[in-house]
Scaffold this motif. Structure first.
Motif, mmCIF file in Angstrom:
data_model
loop_
_atom_site.group_PDB
_atom_site.id
_atom_site.type_symbol
_atom_site.label_atom_id
_atom_site.label_comp_id
_atom_site.label_asym_id
_atom_site.label_seq_id
_atom_site.Cartn_x
_atom_site.Cartn_y
_atom_site.Cartn_z
ATOM 1 N N PRO A 83 0.808 -1.220 0.000
ATOM 2 C CA PRO A 83 0.000 0.000 0.000
ATOM 3 C C PRO A 83 0.843 1.273 0.000
ATOM 4 C CG PRO A 83 -0.964 -1.598 1.481
ATOM 5 C CD PRO A 83 0.355 -2.165 1.055
ATOM 6 N N ASN A 84 1.993 1.229 0.676
ATOM 7 C CA ASN A 84 2.843 2.410 0.753
ATOM 8 C C ASN A 84 3.360 2.808 -0.621
ATOM 9 O OD1 ASN A 84 5.822 3.631 1.270
ATOM 10 N ND2 ASN A 84 4.430 4.197 2.910
ATOM 11 N N ALA A 85 3.666 1.830 -1.454
ATOM 12 C CA ALA A 85 4.128 2.125 -2.815
ATOM 13 C C ALA A 85 2.996 2.691 -3.655
ATOM 14 C CB ALA A 85 4.695 0.862 -3.460
ATOM 15 N N VAL A 86 1.802 2.158 -3.456
ATOM 16 C CA VAL A 86 0.643 2.601 -4.229
ATOM 17 C C VAL A 86 0.318 4.065 -3.972
ATOM 18 C CG1 VAL A 86 -1.828 2.261 -4.606
ATOM 19 C CG2 VAL A 86 -0.328 0.267 -4.325
ATOM 20 N N LYS A 87 0.462 4.505 -2.732
ATOM 21 C CA LYS A 87 0.038 5.871 -2.385
ATOM 22 C C LYS A 87 1.150 6.918 -2.510
ATOM 23 C CE LYS A 87 0.666 5.492 2.656
ATOM 24 N NZ LYS A 87 -0.034 5.520 3.949
ATOM 25 N N VAL A 88 2.285 6.569 -3.099
ATOM 26 C CA VAL A 88 3.353 7.546 -3.332
ATOM 27 C C VAL A 88 2.800 8.721 -4.139
ATOM 28 C CG1 VAL A 88 5.426 7.954 -4.715
ATOM 29 C CG2 VAL A 88 5.331 5.982 -3.187
ATOM 30 N N ASN A 89 3.068 9.952 -3.665
ATOM 31 C CA ASN A 89 2.540 11.119 -4.383
ATOM 32 C C ASN A 89 3.489 12.316 -4.416
ATOM 33 O OD1 ASN A 89 2.417 11.969 -1.754
ATOM 34 N ND2 ASN A 89 0.188 12.111 -1.656
ATOM 35 N N ASN A 90 4.715 12.137 -3.902
ATOM 36 C CA ASN A 90 5.694 13.224 -3.972
ATOM 37 C C ASN A 90 7.095 12.625 -3.891
ATOM 38 O OD1 ASN A 90 6.499 13.015 -1.088
ATOM 39 N ND2 ASN A 90 4.474 13.867 -0.681
ATOM 40 N N TRP A 91 8.102 13.477 -4.062
ATOM 41 C CA TRP A 91 9.479 12.990 -4.121
ATOM 42 C C TRP A 91 9.905 12.299 -2.835
ATOM 43 C CZ3 TRP A 91 12.507 12.106 -8.068
ATOM 44 C CH2 TRP A 91 13.865 11.870 -7.846
ATOM 45 N N ILE A 92 9.516 12.842 -1.705
ATOM 46 C CA ILE A 92 9.918 12.267 -0.416
ATOM 47 C C ILE A 92 9.335 10.867 -0.232
ATOM 48 C CG2 ILE A 92 9.506 12.467 2.078
ATOM 49 C CD1 ILE A 92 10.074 15.451 1.838
ATOM 50 N N THR A 93 8.034 10.707 -0.490
ATOM 51 C CA THR A 93 7.433 9.379 -0.327
ATOM 52 C C THR A 93 7.924 8.411 -1.404
ATOM 53 O OG1 THR A 93 5.454 10.101 -1.557
ATOM 54 C CG2 THR A 93 5.380 10.240 0.852
ATOM 55 N N LEU A 94 8.257 8.950 -2.583
ATOM 56 C CA LEU A 94 8.801 8.103 -3.655
ATOM 57 C C LEU A 94 10.127 7.487 -3.238
ATOM 58 C CD1 LEU A 94 8.900 7.045 -6.610
ATOM 59 C CD2 LEU A 94 10.025 9.198 -7.207
ATOM 60 N N ILE A 95 11.034 8.300 -2.718
ATOM 61 C CA ILE A 95 12.353 7.793 -2.335
ATOM 62 C C ILE A 95 12.238 6.816 -1.166
ATOM 63 C CG2 ILE A 95 14.611 8.417 -1.404
ATOM 64 C CD1 ILE A 95 14.196 9.089 -4.378
ATOM 65 N N ALA A 96 11.387 7.131 -0.196
ATOM 66 C CA ALA A 96 11.207 6.241 0.959
ATOM 67 C C ALA A 96 10.684 4.873 0.508
ATOM 68 C CB ALA A 96 10.245 6.868 1.967
ATOM 69 N N SER A 97 9.694 4.883 -0.370
ATOM 70 C CA SER A 97 9.108 3.630 -0.838
ATOM 71 C C SER A 97 10.053 2.879 -1.769
ATOM 72 C CB SER A 97 7.786 3.914 -1.558
ATOM 73 O OG SER A 97 7.143 2.712 -1.905
ATOM 74 N N LEU A 146 17.906 12.929 4.478
ATOM 75 C CA LEU A 146 18.103 12.890 5.929
ATOM 76 C C LEU A 146 19.059 13.983 6.399
ATOM 77 C CD1 LEU A 146 18.338 9.026 6.487
ATOM 78 C CD2 LEU A 146 16.557 10.537 7.388
ATOM 79 N N ASN A 147 19.909 14.443 5.489
ATOM 80 C CA ASN A 147 20.887 15.484 5.823
ATOM 81 C C ASN A 147 20.475 16.868 5.323
ATOM 82 O OD1 ASN A 147 23.406 14.367 7.154
ATOM 83 N ND2 ASN A 147 23.152 12.915 5.477
ATOM 84 N N ASP A 148 19.282 16.958 4.789
ATOM 85 C CA ASP A 148 18.811 18.221 4.223
ATOM 86 C C ASP A 148 18.523 19.232 5.337
ATOM 87 O OD1 ASP A 148 17.738 20.155 2.450
ATOM 88 O OD2 ASP A 148 17.023 18.550 1.139
ATOM 89 N N LYS A 149 18.113 20.426 4.924
ATOM 90 C CA LYS A 149 17.819 21.486 5.871
ATOM 91 C C LYS A 149 16.308 21.628 6.079
ATOM 92 C CE LYS A 149 22.192 22.592 5.931
ATOM 93 N NZ LYS A 149 23.034 22.311 7.116
ATOM 94 N N GLY A 150 15.952 22.345 7.108
ATOM 95 C CA GLY A 150 14.544 22.647 7.357
ATOM 96 C C GLY A 150 13.714 21.436 7.735
ATOM 97 N N ALA A 151 12.512 21.362 7.157
ATOM 98 C CA ALA A 151 11.552 20.331 7.547
ATOM 99 C C ALA A 151 11.732 19.022 6.775
ATOM 100 C CB ALA A 151 10.137 20.846 7.330
ATOM 101 N N VAL A 152 12.592 19.031 5.772
ATOM 102 C CA VAL A 152 12.730 17.852 4.909
ATOM 103 C C VAL A 152 13.143 16.593 5.670
ATOM 104 C CG1 VAL A 152 14.029 16.850 2.985
ATOM 105 C CG2 VAL A 152 13.121 19.166 2.814
ATOM 106 N N PRO A 153 14.197 16.634 6.520
ATOM 107 C CA PRO A 153 14.582 15.398 7.226
ATOM 108 C C PRO A 153 13.449 14.794 8.050
ATOM 109 C CG PRO A 153 16.326 17.016 7.393
ATOM 110 C CD PRO A 153 15.148 17.730 6.801
ATOM 111 N N ALA A 154 12.696 15.620 8.739
ATOM 112 C CA ALA A 154 11.593 15.108 9.556
ATOM 113 C C ALA A 154 10.511 14.486 8.691
ATOM 114 C CB ALA A 154 11.001 16.232 10.403
ATOM 115 N N LYS A 155 10.207 15.126 7.568
ATOM 116 C CA LYS A 155 9.186 14.592 6.663
ATOM 117 C C LYS A 155 9.648 13.277 6.043
ATOM 118 C CE LYS A 155 6.938 18.955 5.396
ATOM 119 N NZ LYS A 155 6.634 19.905 4.301
ATOM 120 N N PHE A 156 10.944 13.198 5.733
ATOM 121 C CA PHE A 156 11.446 11.963 5.129
ATOM 122 C C PHE A 156 11.465 10.834 6.159
ATOM 123 C CE2 PHE A 156 14.917 9.136 3.649
ATOM 124 C CZ PHE A 156 14.269 8.689 2.502
ATOM 125 N N LYS A 157 11.834 11.148 7.396
ATOM 126 C CA LYS A 157 11.816 10.124 8.452
ATOM 127 C C LYS A 157 10.394 9.599 8.655
ATOM 128 C CE LYS A 157 15.828 11.819 11.056
ATOM 129 N NZ LYS A 157 16.273 12.518 12.288
#
Length: 212
Positions: A83-97, A146-157
């Motif tokens: 299901p996680n792969a199916v619901k990918v909708n942005n770059w962050i969720t794409l890389i995680a999946s 994970l090493n990015d700035k701002g809110a990106v690392p938290a969103k990717f985690k």
């Protein structure tokens, strides 16, 4: 069609599950990849999409061969994708999946490559070799996010915390299908789930996150 054993039936389901995941990943790499963070990322995503869709097609054809039925022109996944792969909708969720799903698939394919059936073992070697670059790409981007700035690392985690457990549970379900191992379609040299945990820890352990 010849009567299928329990092991063969489960193995066909496994092949189709991997095919579905690769089909969905290929689709999402096109859909989301075209709006990647830079031109290089976009071009790489499109190239990988072709690879994932090619792998899916090969696996669907293999499933048809194993069933002894005519190959069909697949136009959508059969409902076995994570299901996680199916619901990918942005770059962050794409890389995680992409990372979690292919890392898990890689472990399964390597276990299948040690099958007691020579034709089965040889069938997956090409896929293993070709998806190495996909895993390296996803791992590299994961470290970068994970090493990015701002809110990106938290969103990717957060995205990883959804993708990783789902892939881990799938590996547990594969290990529970002991008939696949008993009938020689897959080796039982190592726990797939434990190997997956070790891979993930290498990515997420703070001391190892830095790309420097």
């Amino acid at each position: 069609m010849a009567e299928q054993t329990a092991g063969l039936t489960s193995f066909i389901h496994l092949v189709e599950t991997i095919a579905d995941n690769k089909y969905v990943l290929g689709d999402r790499l096109v859909e989301v990849g075209v709006s990647g963070p830079n031109l290089e990322a976009t071009l790489a995503a499109i190239a990988m999409a072709q690879g994932e869709l090619g792998h899916a097609r090969l696996l669907y054809n293999w499933s048809a061969d194993l069933k002894g039925v005519k190959k069909a022109d697949v136009k959508d996944q059969s409902g076995k994708a994570l299901p996680n792969a199916v619901k990918v909708n942005n770059w962050i969720t794409l890389i995680a999946s992409l990372y979690a799903t292919n890392a898990a698939i890689d472990l399964v394919l390597k276990a299948v490559s040690e099958s007691e059936h020579a034709k089965v073992a040889s069938r997956v070697q090409k896929l293993i070799n070709e998806q190495k670059e996909h895993i390296i790409y996803a791992r590299g981007w994961a470290k970068q996010l994970l090493n990015d700035k701002g809110a990106v690392p938290a969103k990717f985690k957060e995205a990883l915390n959804e993708a990783i457990p789902e892939a881990g549970e799938w590996l547990k379900s594969v290990e529970a299908q002991t008939e696949i191992v008993e009938e020689g379609y897959m080796s039982k040299t190592v726990s797939l789930y434990e190997a997956f945990k070790a891979e993930v820890e290498q990515l997420t352990t703070p001391a190892l996150v830095s790309t420097n």
